[in-house]
Design a protein around this motif. Structure first.
Motif, PDB file in Angstrom:
ATOM      1  N   ASP A   1       1.019  -2.860   1.383  1.00 32.43           N
ATOM      2  CA  ASP A   1       0.028  -2.530   0.362  1.00 32.43           C
ATOM      3  C   ASP A   1      -0.201  -1.034   0.211  1.00 32.43           C
ATOM      4  O   ASP A   1      -0.980  -0.604  -0.625  1.00 32.43           O
ATOM      5  N   GLU A   2       0.491  -0.222   0.980  1.00 27.46           N
ATOM      6  CA  GLU A   2       0.348   1.230   0.889  1.00 27.46           C
ATOM      7  C   GLU A   2       0.521   1.754  -0.539  1.00 27.46           C
ATOM      8  O   GLU A   2      -0.287   2.546  -1.005  1.00 27.46           O
ATOM      9  N   PRO A   3       1.553   1.291  -1.276  1.00 29.94           N
ATOM     10  CA  PRO A   3       1.708   1.796  -2.652  1.00 29.94           C
ATOM     11  C   PRO A   3       0.606   1.336  -3.605  1.00 29.94           C
ATOM     12  O   PRO A   3       0.555   1.780  -4.742  1.00 29.94           O
ATOM     13  N   LEU A   4      -0.271   0.437  -3.164  1.00 28.39           N
ATOM     14  CA  LEU A   4      -1.325  -0.096  -4.031  1.00 28.39           C
ATOM     15  C   LEU A   4      -2.687   0.543  -3.783  1.00 28.39           C
ATOM     16  O   LEU A   4      -3.598   0.385  -4.582  1.00 28.39           O
ATOM     17  N   LEU A   5      -2.817   1.258  -2.682  1.00 28.00           N
ATOM     18  CA  LEU A   5      -4.133   1.734  -2.260  1.00 28.00           C
ATOM     19  C   LEU A   5      -4.775   2.715  -3.235  1.00 28.00           C
ATOM     20  O   LEU A   5      -5.977   2.663  -3.456  1.00 28.00           O
ATOM     21  N   ASP A   6      -3.998   3.622  -3.794  1.00 30.58           N
ATOM     22  CA  ASP A   6      -4.566   4.656  -4.666  1.00 30.58           C
ATOM     23  C   ASP A   6      -4.418   4.362  -6.152  1.00 30.58           C
ATOM     24  O   ASP A   6      -4.728   5.211  -6.985  1.00 30.58           O
ATOM     25  N   VAL A   7      -3.931   3.186  -6.495  1.00 33.05           N
ATOM     26  CA  VAL A   7      -3.737   2.825  -7.898  1.00 33.05           C
ATOM     27  C   VAL A   7      -5.075   2.368  -8.476  1.00 33.05           C
ATOM     28  O   VAL A   7      -5.721   1.481  -7.914  1.00 33.05           O
ATOM     29  N   PRO A   8      -5.500   2.965  -9.591  1.00 30.12           N
ATOM     30  CA  PRO A   8      -6.755   2.506 -10.215  1.00 30.12           C
ATOM     31  C   PRO A   8      -6.640   1.034 -10.609  1.00 30.12           C
ATOM     32  O   PRO A   8      -5.565   0.560 -10.983  1.00 30.12           O
ATOM     33  N   LEU A   9      -7.750   0.323 -10.525  1.00 35.76           N
ATOM     34  CA  LEU A   9      -7.759  -1.104 -10.837  1.00 35.76           C
ATOM     35  C   LEU A   9      -7.180  -1.376 -12.225  1.00 35.76           C
ATOM     36  O   LEU A   9      -6.493  -2.372 -12.426  1.00 35.76           O
ATOM     37  N   GLU A  10      -7.381  -0.473 -13.156  1.00 32.06           N
ATOM     38  CA  GLU A  10      -6.902  -0.653 -14.536  1.00 32.06           C
ATOM     39  C   GLU A  10      -5.372  -0.641 -14.633  1.00 32.06           C
ATOM     40  O   GLU A  10      -4.813  -1.048 -15.645  1.00 32.06           O
ATOM     41  N   ARG A  11      -4.670  -0.178 -13.597  1.00 31.75           N
ATOM     42  CA  ARG A  11      -3.202  -0.136 -13.606  1.00 31.75           C
ATOM     43  C   ARG A  11      -2.598  -0.983 -12.484  1.00 31.75           C
ATOM     44  O   ARG A  11      -1.393  -0.950 -12.257  1.00 31.75           O
TER      45      ARG A  11
ATOM     46  N   ARG B   1      -4.999  -8.948 -16.909  1.00 32.54           N
ATOM     47  CA  ARG B   1      -6.063  -9.678 -17.610  1.00 32.54           C
ATOM     48  C   ARG B   1      -7.001 -10.395 -16.648  1.00 32.54           C
ATOM     49  O   ARG B   1      -8.185 -10.566 -16.945  1.00 32.54           O
ATOM     50  N   LEU B   2      -6.465 -10.801 -15.518  1.00 31.93           N
ATOM     51  CA  LEU B   2      -7.314 -11.441 -14.507  1.00 31.93           C
ATOM     52  C   LEU B   2      -8.078 -10.402 -13.690  1.00 31.93           C
ATOM     53  O   LEU B   2      -9.222 -10.644 -13.301  1.00 31.93           O
ATOM     54  N   LEU B   3      -7.457  -9.262 -13.458  1.00 31.28           N
ATOM     55  CA  LEU B   3      -8.091  -8.225 -12.646  1.00 31.28           C
ATOM     56  C   LEU B   3      -9.216  -7.531 -13.391  1.00 31.28           C
ATOM     57  O   LEU B   3     -10.265  -7.239 -12.823  1.00 31.28           O
ATOM     58  N   THR B   4      -8.976  -7.231 -14.673  1.00 31.14           N
ATOM     59  CA  THR B   4      -9.963  -6.512 -15.492  1.00 31.14           C
ATOM     60  C   THR B   4     -10.085  -7.195 -16.847  1.00 31.14           C
ATOM     61  O   THR B   4      -9.534  -6.734 -17.838  1.00 31.14           O
ATOM     62  N   PRO B   5     -10.806  -8.322 -16.896  1.00 27.10           N
ATOM     63  CA  PRO B   5     -10.900  -9.052 -18.159  1.00 27.10           C
ATOM     64  C   PRO B   5     -11.675  -8.286 -19.230  1.00 27.10           C
ATOM     65  O   PRO B   5     -12.483  -7.448 -18.932  1.00 27.10           O
TER      66      PRO B   5
END
Length: 180
Positions: free
Chosen positions: A66-76, A176-180
Motif C-alpha cells: 500500500d506504499e504507493p497509495l499512502l499519499d494519493v488524494p482520495l479523489e484520485r 464512484r464508490l470512494l467519492t460519490p
C-alpha cells in the motif's frame, strides 16, 4: 549428510511448502511433496505444523503493497488502486490463487476473509467519510475482488489487454464508490 536441527528442519519445510503452494496451489500439493522437497520425512511435516492446512496458513500471507497509495488524494485513489493491483508481482498473484483454491477449508476461508478486511476494506474505510463509509468500503473491496477474480482466476486476457483503458474504466467505477 549432517543432521539438521529442529529449527532448520522446520525452516526447510516452510520454504518447500511456500514454493509448492505458490507453484501448484493448495489442492495439488501433498504433505509427501513438501517433505520430499524439504528432504525430510512426511511425519516431521505434521509434527512441526500439525496439518497441511496449518502449514498453508503459516506460509501463505497475502498483502498488497500500500506504499504507493499512502499519499494519493482520495479523489484520485480509484485509478491508482487499480494500477497497484495490476502491478502486483507474481508471488502475490500465486498466493491469492492458492488461497482462493484452498478456500473450501474453513481456516483458509477465514484467512481469506481476514485478508479481505485488512488489505481492502479497512484501508478504504479509514480514508472515506460519511455515514455510509463502511458500506462503500465493502462495495469497493468487492469491486476490487471481482477484478482480481477476472484477471487472476479466470485469466481474462481481453480485459487485461488495454492496461490504460482498464485503469481508466475500472478506476472510475471504484472512484464512484470512494467519492460519490
Amino acid at each position: 549428510m549432517a543432521r539438521r536441527s529442529g529449527s532448520q528442519t522446520r525452516e526447510a519445510i516452510r520454504e518447500a511448502a511456500t514454493r509448492l503452494f505458490t507453484e501448484r496451489g493448495y489442492a495439488d500439493t501433498s504433505v509427501r511433496d513438501i517433505a520430499a522437497r524439504a528432504a525430510t520425512d512426511p511425519a516431521l511435516v505434521i509434527r512441526h505444523f500439525g496439518s497441511k492446512e496449518l502449514l498453508f496458513l503459516d506460509t501463505m500471507h497475502l498483502s498488497i503493497d500500500d506504499e504507493p497509495l499512502l499519499d494519493v488524494p482520495l479523489e484520485r485513489l480509484g485509478a491508482r488502486f487499480v494500477e497497484v493491483l495490476l502491478d502486483s508481482d507474481a508471488r502475490t498473484r500465486a498466493i491469492y490463487l492458492a488461497m482462493v483454491q484452498g478456500s473450501g477449508h474453513p481456516q483458509i476461508a477465514a484467512r481469506l476473509r481476514e485478508t479481505h478486511e485488512t488489505s481492502f476494506v479497512q484501508p478504504l474505510r479509514v480514508r472515506m467519510g460519511g455515514d455510509d463509509a463502511e458500506d462503500r468500503a465493502r462495495s469497493a473491496a468487492a469491486l476490487v475482488g471481482g477484478l482480481l477474480y477476472s484477471l487472476w482466476v479466470v485469466g481474462d486476457q481481453r480485459l487485461a489487454a488495454d492496461r490504460d483503458g482498464l485503469v481508466e474504466r475500472y478506476g472510475a467505477l471504484l472512484q464512484r464508490l470512494l467519492t460519490p
